[in-house]
Write a protein that holds these residues in place. Structure first.
Motif, PDB file in Angstrom:
ATOM      1  N   PHE A  59      19.759  37.666  10.856  1.00  0.00           N
ATOM      2  CA  PHE A  59      18.598  38.258  10.176  1.00  0.00           C
ATOM      3  C   PHE A  59      17.577  37.165   9.842  1.00  0.00           C
ATOM      4  N   ILE A  60      18.054  36.034   9.334  1.00  0.00           N
ATOM      5  CA  ILE A  60      17.160  34.925   8.974  1.00  0.00           C
ATOM      6  C   ILE A  60      16.485  34.351  10.220  1.00  0.00           C
ATOM      7  N   ILE A  61      17.213  34.311  11.329  1.00  0.00           N
ATOM      8  CA  ILE A  61      16.625  33.845  12.592  1.00  0.00           C
ATOM      9  C   ILE A  61      15.432  34.726  12.972  1.00  0.00           C
ATOM     10  N   LYS A  62      15.595  36.041  12.840  1.00  0.00           N
ATOM     11  CA  LYS A  62      14.487  36.963  13.129  1.00  0.00           C
ATOM     12  C   LYS A  62      13.367  36.808  12.102  1.00  0.00           C
ATOM     13  N   LEU A  63      13.755  36.600  10.840  1.00  0.00           N
ATOM     14  CA  LEU A  63      12.768  36.448   9.767  1.00  0.00           C
ATOM     15  C   LEU A  63      11.876  35.232   9.996  1.00  0.00           C
ATOM     16  N   SER A  64      12.424  34.197  10.598  1.00  0.00           N
ATOM     17  CA  SER A  64      11.651  32.966  10.817  1.00  0.00           C
ATOM     18  C   SER A  64      10.409  33.211  11.676  1.00  0.00           C
ATOM     19  N   ASP A  65      10.427  34.244  12.504  1.00  0.00           N
ATOM     20  CA  ASP A  65       9.261  34.565  13.336  1.00  0.00           C
ATOM     21  C   ASP A  65       8.105  35.123  12.510  1.00  0.00           C
ATOM     22  N   TYR A  66       8.408  35.604  11.305  1.00  0.00           N
ATOM     23  CA  TYR A  66       7.376  36.160  10.425  1.00  0.00           C
ATOM     24  C   TYR A  66       6.727  35.083   9.552  1.00  0.00           C
TER      25      TYR A  66
ATOM     26  N   VAL B 294      29.663  29.316   8.621  1.00  0.00           N
ATOM     27  CA  VAL B 294      28.978  30.317   9.436  1.00  0.00           C
ATOM     28  C   VAL B 294      28.215  29.668  10.592  1.00  0.00           C
ATOM     29  N   CYS B 295      27.792  28.427  10.417  1.00  0.00           N
ATOM     30  CA  CYS B 295      27.042  27.729  11.475  1.00  0.00           C
ATOM     31  C   CYS B 295      27.862  27.609  12.755  1.00  0.00           C
ATOM     32  N   GLU B 296      29.186  27.541  12.615  1.00  0.00           N
ATOM     33  CA  GLU B 296      30.062  27.384  13.773  1.00  0.00           C
ATOM     34  C   GLU B 296      30.092  28.634  14.645  1.00  0.00           C
ATOM     35  N   LEU B 297      29.688  29.771  14.089  1.00  0.00           N
ATOM     36  CA  LEU B 297      29.751  31.033  14.823  1.00  0.00           C
ATOM     37  C   LEU B 297      28.420  31.420  15.461  1.00  0.00           C
ATOM     38  N   ILE B 298      27.428  30.556  15.336  1.00  0.00           N
ATOM     39  CA  ILE B 298      26.127  30.807  15.951  1.00  0.00           C
ATOM     40  C   ILE B 298      26.048  30.053  17.274  1.00  0.00           C
ATOM     41  N   ASP B 299      25.609  30.726  18.314  1.00  0.00           N
ATOM     42  CA  ASP B 299      25.544  30.148  19.655  1.00  0.00           C
ATOM     43  C   ASP B 299      24.673  28.887  19.676  1.00  0.00           C
ATOM     44  N   GLU B 300      25.147  27.839  20.367  1.00  0.00           N
ATOM     45  CA  GLU B 300      24.438  26.560  20.401  1.00  0.00           C
ATOM     46  C   GLU B 300      23.048  26.699  21.021  1.00  0.00           C
ATOM     47  N   ARG B 301      22.922  27.548  22.025  1.00  0.00           N
ATOM     48  CA  ARG B 301      21.609  27.745  22.654  1.00  0.00           C
ATOM     49  C   ARG B 301      20.629  28.356  21.656  1.00  0.00           C
ATOM     50  N   GLU B 302      21.130  29.286  20.853  1.00  0.00           N
ATOM     51  CA  GLU B 302      20.292  29.925  19.840  1.00  0.00           C
ATOM     52  C   GLU B 302      19.855  28.909  18.787  1.00  0.00           C
ATOM     53  N   LYS B 303      20.764  28.017  18.409  1.00  0.00           N
ATOM     54  CA  LYS B 303      20.419  26.966  17.446  1.00  0.00           C
ATOM     55  C   LYS B 303      19.316  26.066  18.003  1.00  0.00           C
ATOM     56  N   GLU B 304      19.457  25.703  19.268  1.00  0.00           N
ATOM     57  CA  GLU B 304      18.490  24.809  19.895  1.00  0.00           C
ATOM     58  C   GLU B 304      17.107  25.447  19.968  1.00  0.00           C
ATOM     59  N   GLU B 305      17.067  26.735  20.296  1.00  0.00           N
ATOM     60  CA  GLU B 305      15.788  27.438  20.414  1.00  0.00           C
ATOM     61  C   GLU B 305      15.042  27.494  19.085  1.00  0.00           C
ATOM     62  N   LYS B 306      15.795  27.545  17.974  1.00  0.00           N
ATOM     63  CA  LYS B 306      15.185  27.689  16.653  1.00  0.00           C
ATOM     64  C   LYS B 306      15.216  26.388  15.844  1.00  0.00           C
ATOM     65  N   SER B 307      15.495  25.270  16.499  1.00  0.00           N
ATOM     66  CA  SER B 307      15.718  24.008  15.786  1.00  0.00           C
ATOM     67  C   SER B 307      14.509  23.524  14.984  1.00  0.00           C
ATOM     68  N   LYS B 308      13.294  23.921  15.377  1.00  0.00           N
ATOM     69  CA  LYS B 308      12.104  23.487  14.645  1.00  0.00           C
ATOM     70  C   LYS B 308      11.937  24.239  13.327  1.00  0.00           C
ATOM     71  N   LYS B 309      12.455  25.463  13.277  1.00  0.00           N
ATOM     72  CA  LYS B 309      12.291  26.287  12.077  1.00  0.00           C
ATOM     73  C   LYS B 309      13.556  26.393  11.235  1.00  0.00           C
ATOM     74  N   ILE B 310      14.719  26.253  11.878  1.00  0.00           N
ATOM     75  CA  ILE B 310      15.985  26.466  11.175  1.00  0.00           C
ATOM     76  C   ILE B 310      16.899  25.259  11.354  1.00  0.00           C
ATOM     77  N   LYS B 311      17.404  24.745  10.242  1.00  0.00           N
ATOM     78  CA  LYS B 311      18.329  23.617  10.260  1.00  0.00           C
ATOM     79  C   LYS B 311      19.744  24.126   9.980  1.00  0.00           C
ATOM     80  N   PHE B 312      20.629  23.983  10.961  1.00  0.00           N
ATOM     81  CA  PHE B 312      22.029  24.378  10.804  1.00  0.00           C
ATOM     82  C   PHE B 312      22.826  23.132  10.421  1.00  0.00           C
ATOM     83  N   LEU B 313      23.174  23.013   9.154  1.00  0.00           N
ATOM     84  CA  LEU B 313      23.809  21.793   8.649  1.00  0.00           C
ATOM     85  C   LEU B 313      25.329  21.851   8.655  1.00  0.00           C
ATOM     86  N   GLY B 314      25.908  23.042   8.848  1.00  0.00           N
ATOM     87  CA  GLY B 314      27.362  23.162   8.905  1.00  0.00           C
ATOM     88  C   GLY B 314      28.026  22.950   7.556  1.00  0.00           C
ATOM     89  N   LYS B 315      29.301  22.575   7.591  1.00  0.00           N
ATOM     90  CA  LYS B 315      30.064  22.368   6.359  1.00  0.00           C
ATOM     91  C   LYS B 315      29.685  21.033   5.719  1.00  0.00           C
TER      92      LYS B 315
END
Length: 376
Positions: free
Chosen positions: A220-227, A239-260
């Motif tokens: 949901f937050i990934i979609k929200l970032s487009d707004y 939860v970061c471990e369950l998000i696809d790496e390609r998806e993380k890379e595509e959104k890397s400028k707007k979303i920081k996945f810091l993990g545990k």
């Protein structure tokens, strides 16, 4: 001073909402009683012990945790999970010796209920009293054989909210559960020593374990970032471990996945964020992340489900939103309205610090233990 054994199933080093509740209860009761935490966990846990300020934690690798994942299914209907859990208790010799000497046993894995009830009856025949307390993290929506057995045979039941208390009593009204033995002990925290926020930073915060509803929230937050073109969003936890790496890379400028992260690192991340998000759409119990956000004075935007069971008032303690557009509008509203931002920061923190401090919550349990055991 009572001798208390907390029979757990997950180690505290996991540092998720589940383990934080256990840590809070053990720390609070450990200040007033002689308490030991014995974790009969999975084969993957780190076996050993840890010395906390107010109690000891002992960890054992066991087979029964596998059955516990299916406690309301075949394993429980066939009695296998309870049988294996009974064997686990005896095989973990230090835990078994502690159980034989205990005045009170607190348990969370419902598969422990049958073997503990048998132990209680055995000790009663020997002239010794044993008090059983069931710590229900979540109340099942549907009737469950194992949950009903635990509810009937426990001397005290801890639930997270008024809604879950009512659900439990309604489901099993036919077996005559005494309402007085079901008490509400919310998911608590230690109040953060921070000041209320004055000015917004364009960075949002979300934390979550590797759990289905949290994955949905991150998507949901990934979609929200487009707004929100000029906002950065920070995601912390398993939860970061369950998000696809390609998806993380595509959104890397707007979303920081810091993990545990370690708790000290999480504190620094929170300090550098301006708001918190809690877009949860399914799940039961109460959301500890909401309490964590608010004690850190983070103005928070949440769904109704995300704020469930906490007694929070929308518009006073947090802003409520359900759809993507509503979340985006709420964020922009906080950008424009500095007074609203400061008021939410102050009111949210004041409310949770006064209601969810573990010192206050554990006092409820202690009073009932003293009544049941007769030891201070």
């Amino acid at each position: 001073m009572a001798k208390i054994v907390y029979l757990g199933c997950e180690p505290l080093y996991k540092k998720d909402g589940f383990s934080e509740r256990v840590r809070g209860i053990c720390s609070g009761l450990g200040r007033m009683h002689n308490l030991e935490l014995h974790v009969l966990g999975s084969l993957k846990i780190k076996q050993g012990s840890s010395n906390f300020k107010d109690f000891y934690e002992y960890r054992y690798k066991t087979l029964g945790r596998i059955c516990a994942y299916y406690a309301s299914g075949f394993f429980e209907r066939s009695g296998i999970s309870s049988l294996v859990r009974g064997l686990d208790m005896r095989m973990a010799r230090n835990a078994w010796r502690a159980l034989l000497k205990a005045d009170v046993v607190i348990f969370e894995d419902l598969s422990f209920s049958r073997p503990l009830t048998k132990l209680k009856k055995r000790l009663e025949r020997e002239g010794k009293k044993l008090v059983l307390i069931c710590n229900l993290h979540n109340v099942y929506k549907e009737e469950s054989k194992v949950e009903m057995y635990a509810a009937r045979n426990s001397d005290l039941i801890l639930v997270c909210s008024e809604e879950e208390r009512n659900l439990l009593l309604r489901k099993y009204s036919g077996i005559g559960i005494d309402e007085k033995k079901v008490i509400i002990v919310e998911n608590g925290m230690t109040p953060a020593q921070v000041s209320t926020r004055e000015k917004i930073k364009k960075r949002s915060f979300f934390i979550g374990s590797a759990y289905g509803p949290n994955v949905e929230a991150v998507r949901f937050i990934i979609k929200l970032s487009d707004y929100l073109e000029d906002w950065e969003h920070v995601i912390v936890g398993g939860v970061c471990e369950l998000i696809d790496e390609r998806e993380k890379e595509e959104k890397s400028k707007k979303i920081k996945f810091l993990g545990k992260l370690e708790r000290s690192e999480i504190e620094k991340v929170i300090e550098d964020c301006g708001i918190a998000l809690c877009p949860l759409f399914e799940g039961s119990g109460t959301s500890l992340k909401m309490v964590d956000y608010l004690t850190h004075a983070l103005p928070t935007i949440s769904t109704r489900l995300g704020a469930r069971g906490l007694g929070l008032t929308p518009g006073v303690h947090y802003l409520e939103a359900e759809r993507l557009e509503e979340f985006a509008q709420a964020i922009k509203k906080l950008e424009r309205d500095e007074e609203l931002y400061k008021r939410l920061s102050h009111e949210g923190k004041a409310f949770v610090d006064g209601k969810f401090d573990w010192v206050i919550l554990v006092d409820k349990i202690d009073k009932r233990i003293v009544d049941l055991v007769g030891k201070k």
